[in-house]
Design an enzyme around this catalytic site. Structure first.
Site, PDB file in Angstrom:
ATOM      1  N   LYS A  64      28.993  47.363  58.114  1.00  0.00           N
ATOM      2  CA  LYS A  64      30.408  47.479  58.502  1.00  0.00           C
ATOM      3  C   LYS A  64      30.536  47.863  59.968  1.00  0.00           C
ATOM      4  O   LYS A  64      31.480  47.449  60.635  1.00  0.00           O
ATOM      5  CB  LYS A  64      31.127  48.510  57.610  1.00  0.00           C
ATOM      6  CG  LYS A  64      31.249  48.067  56.163  1.00  0.00           C
ATOM      7  CD  LYS A  64      32.681  47.756  55.759  1.00  0.00           C
ATOM      8  CE  LYS A  64      32.734  46.895  54.517  1.00  0.00           C
ATOM      9  NZ  LYS A  64      33.206  47.575  53.329  1.00  0.00           N
ATOM     10  N   LYS A 108      25.594  37.480  50.763  1.00  0.00           N
ATOM     11  CA  LYS A 108      26.439  37.702  49.582  1.00  0.00           C
ATOM     12  C   LYS A 108      27.855  37.182  49.825  1.00  0.00           C
ATOM     13  O   LYS A 108      28.346  37.187  50.954  1.00  0.00           O
ATOM     14  CB  LYS A 108      26.464  39.178  49.190  1.00  0.00           C
ATOM     15  CG  LYS A 108      27.291  40.051  50.076  1.00  0.00           C
ATOM     16  CD  LYS A 108      27.612  41.405  49.416  1.00  0.00           C
ATOM     17  CE  LYS A 108      28.495  42.184  50.394  1.00  0.00           C
ATOM     18  NZ  LYS A 108      29.029  43.418  49.938  1.00  0.00           N
ATOM     19  N   LYS A 155      34.718  39.004  50.795  1.00  0.00           N
ATOM     20  CA  LYS A 155      36.047  38.700  51.325  1.00  0.00           C
ATOM     21  C   LYS A 155      36.074  38.856  52.835  1.00  0.00           C
ATOM     22  O   LYS A 155      36.858  38.205  53.511  1.00  0.00           O
ATOM     23  CB  LYS A 155      37.109  39.647  50.751  1.00  0.00           C
ATOM     24  CG  LYS A 155      36.818  40.191  49.380  1.00  0.00           C
ATOM     25  CD  LYS A 155      37.887  41.154  48.873  1.00  0.00           C
ATOM     26  CE  LYS A 155      37.266  42.432  48.300  1.00  0.00           C
ATOM     27  NZ  LYS A 155      37.940  43.000  47.168  1.00  0.00           N
TER      28      LYS A 155
HETATM   29  P1  AMP Z   1      34.378  45.537  46.732  1.00  0.00           P
HETATM   30  O1  AMP Z   1      35.239  44.332  46.713  1.00  0.00           O
HETATM   31  O2  AMP Z   1      33.468  45.597  47.897  1.00  0.00           O
HETATM   32  O3  AMP Z   1      35.166  46.802  46.498  1.00  0.00           O
HETATM   33  O4  AMP Z   1      33.415  45.371  45.482  1.00  0.00           O
HETATM   34  C1  AMP Z   1      33.822  45.563  44.146  1.00  0.00           C
HETATM   35  C2  AMP Z   1      32.655  45.350  43.217  1.00  0.00           C
HETATM   36  O5  AMP Z   1      32.210  43.995  43.270  1.00  0.00           O
HETATM   37  C3  AMP Z   1      31.431  46.199  43.577  1.00  0.00           C
HETATM   38  O6  AMP Z   1      30.838  46.650  42.367  1.00  0.00           O
HETATM   39  C4  AMP Z   1      30.517  45.251  44.283  1.00  0.00           C
HETATM   40  O7  AMP Z   1      29.161  45.599  44.161  1.00  0.00           O
HETATM   41  C5  AMP Z   1      30.817  43.945  43.549  1.00  0.00           C
HETATM   42  N1  AMP Z   1      30.556  42.773  44.403  1.00  0.00           N
HETATM   43  C6  AMP Z   1      31.161  42.476  45.580  1.00  0.00           C
HETATM   44  N2  AMP Z   1      30.673  41.330  46.099  1.00  0.00           N
HETATM   45  C7  AMP Z   1      29.717  40.891  45.230  1.00  0.00           C
HETATM   46  C8  AMP Z   1      28.856  39.745  45.194  1.00  0.00           C
HETATM   47  N3  AMP Z   1      28.882  38.817  46.145  1.00  0.00           N
HETATM   48  N4  AMP Z   1      28.015  39.618  44.144  1.00  0.00           N
HETATM   49  C9  AMP Z   1      27.998  40.538  43.148  1.00  0.00           C
HETATM   50  N5  AMP Z   1      28.782  41.632  43.120  1.00  0.00           N
HETATM   51  C10 AMP Z   1      29.644  41.810  44.147  1.00  0.00           C
END
Ligand code: AMP
Ligand code: TRP
Length: 327
Positions: free
Chosen positions: A115, A196, A199
């Site tokens: 980040k 990965k 967003k």
């Molecule tokens: P976030 O949107 O960063 O708050 O992520 C929410 C959840 O989604 C967390 O448990 C992340 O580890 C999971 N996550 C986000 N991006 C991925 C991805 N590309 N593959 C698998 N899990 C993801």
């Protein structure tokens, strides 16, 4: 007998995408429906202050994330679904944990390093102590099971560390926490399939659960398949993985056999995959649209979630304040 406590959180930084879904949210729904856990799911809005969103965007996105979790199958009758800032004890406990956490442990965190590169002009102290707030989220409820994607494993290891540091210094109170991963803990980006899906990379990289069928088809058309000079293709591997999750067993078998023989037509694979994803989330889109029109229901769910979570949080903080000697 009380059930093991499960906690997870998601930032209100954009619509849910299939990475969130396959790495975390789908599993949340399965674990919730198993009836084996006492589940807490939080839209962690204070975490999102460390990023670059405006207040208006944030306000809208918090409710939209709650709505999307409901549409994806989180059931407020079975789980406690709440917004983090509605329970002020999260930040209070985070302060206490900040005072137990060595700077060096936070300097190792890969999400902080990533980040800091992504938002080089806004490396705020919150970004640095972000994982400590996450520890507080989990331990406020004595969470022992945390279902997340692979990128969060390092943060959950910190939950264990902080619990240990607290227990050693003030007395045994917090449990040991384990991470729960899915069989696809890391879904890859459509345009950069070695990284990965996220967003923060931009719309072309992700498929959102709310995307309309045409939008899914258009994004997949642009998805990277062959990458020059590389053995195999991470892009194709990712698409096949998605077909396995969202498509029929027959389609998956046929396309993976064709891929092995080198006869696969990527245009066909993308088209079948686009249709499968669109169908899979048809019900989600319908529920989401209905909830977007139903402010009263959504507000009531957030209020009742905040009350349930708040009752537990108050009990924990009463005890913690005494343990650390401020009461
Ligand atoms: P976030 O949107 O960063 O708050 O992520 C929410 C959840 O989604 C967390 O448990 C992340 O580890 C999971 N996550 C986000 N991006 C991925 C991805 N590309 N593959 C698998 N899990 C993801
Ligand atoms: N940091 C997590 C993410 O970016 C979100 C999160 C905040 C979380 N608090 C949590 C996840 C507690 C699990 C448990 O995805």
């Amino acid at each position: 007998m009380s059930k093991p406590i499960l906690f997870s959180g998601i930032q209100p930084t954009g619509n849910l995408h299939i990475g969130n879904y396959l790495g975390a949210v789908k599993n949340w729904v399965t674990l919730q429906n198993s009836g084996e856990y006492d589940c807490f799911f939080s839209v962690v809005d204070y975490h999102s202050l460390t990023g670059n969103m405006t207040a208006e965007e944030r306000r809208e996105q918090i409710t939209r994330t709650v709505i999307e979790l409901l549409a994806a199958g989180i059931d407020p009758e079975k789980s406690t679904l709440f917004v983090q800032s509605h329970v002020p004890e999260h930040t209070e406990l985070a302060w206490i944990f900040n005072s137990l956490t060595p700077m060096a442990e936070l300097e190792r965190m890969t999400q902080y390093k990533d980040k800091s590169t992504q938002q080089a002009k806004n490396i705020n102290a919150g970004l640095f102590t972000y994982p400590v707030l996450q520890v507080a989220d989990v331990l406020l409820y004595h969470g022992t099971h945390v279902p997340v994607g692979e990128d969060q494993v390092q943060h959950i290891e910190l939950v264990r560390d902080v619990a240990r540091w607290f227990n050693n210094r003030y007395g045994n109170y917090f449990p040991e926490t384990d991470v729960l991963l899915t069989h696809i803990p890391r879904v890859k980006s459509l345009l950069e399939p070695t990284k990965k899906m996220s967003k923060s990379k931009g719309q072309g990289h992700v498929i959102e659960l709310a995307d309309e069928p045409e939008s899914i088809a258009n994004k997949l058309k642009k998805a990277v398949t062959a990458s020059e000079g590389e053995e195999g293709s991470p892009g194709v591997e990712n698409l096949l993985l998605l077909l396995k999750e969202f498509g029929s067993a027959g389609d998956y078998t046929a396309f993976s056999a064709a891929e092995k023989e080198g006869t696969v037509r990527y245009g066909d694979l993308k088209q079948v995959l686009a249709e499968s994803i669109a169908t899979y989330f048809a019900d989600f889109r319908k529920k989401r649209a209905a909830l977007l029109q139903d402010n009263t229901t959504v507000t009531a769910i957030m209020e009742s979630g905040a009350k349930k979570a708040g009752d537990v949080a108050k009990e924990t903080m009463d005890r913690v304040r005494k343990m650390v000697g401020v009461r």
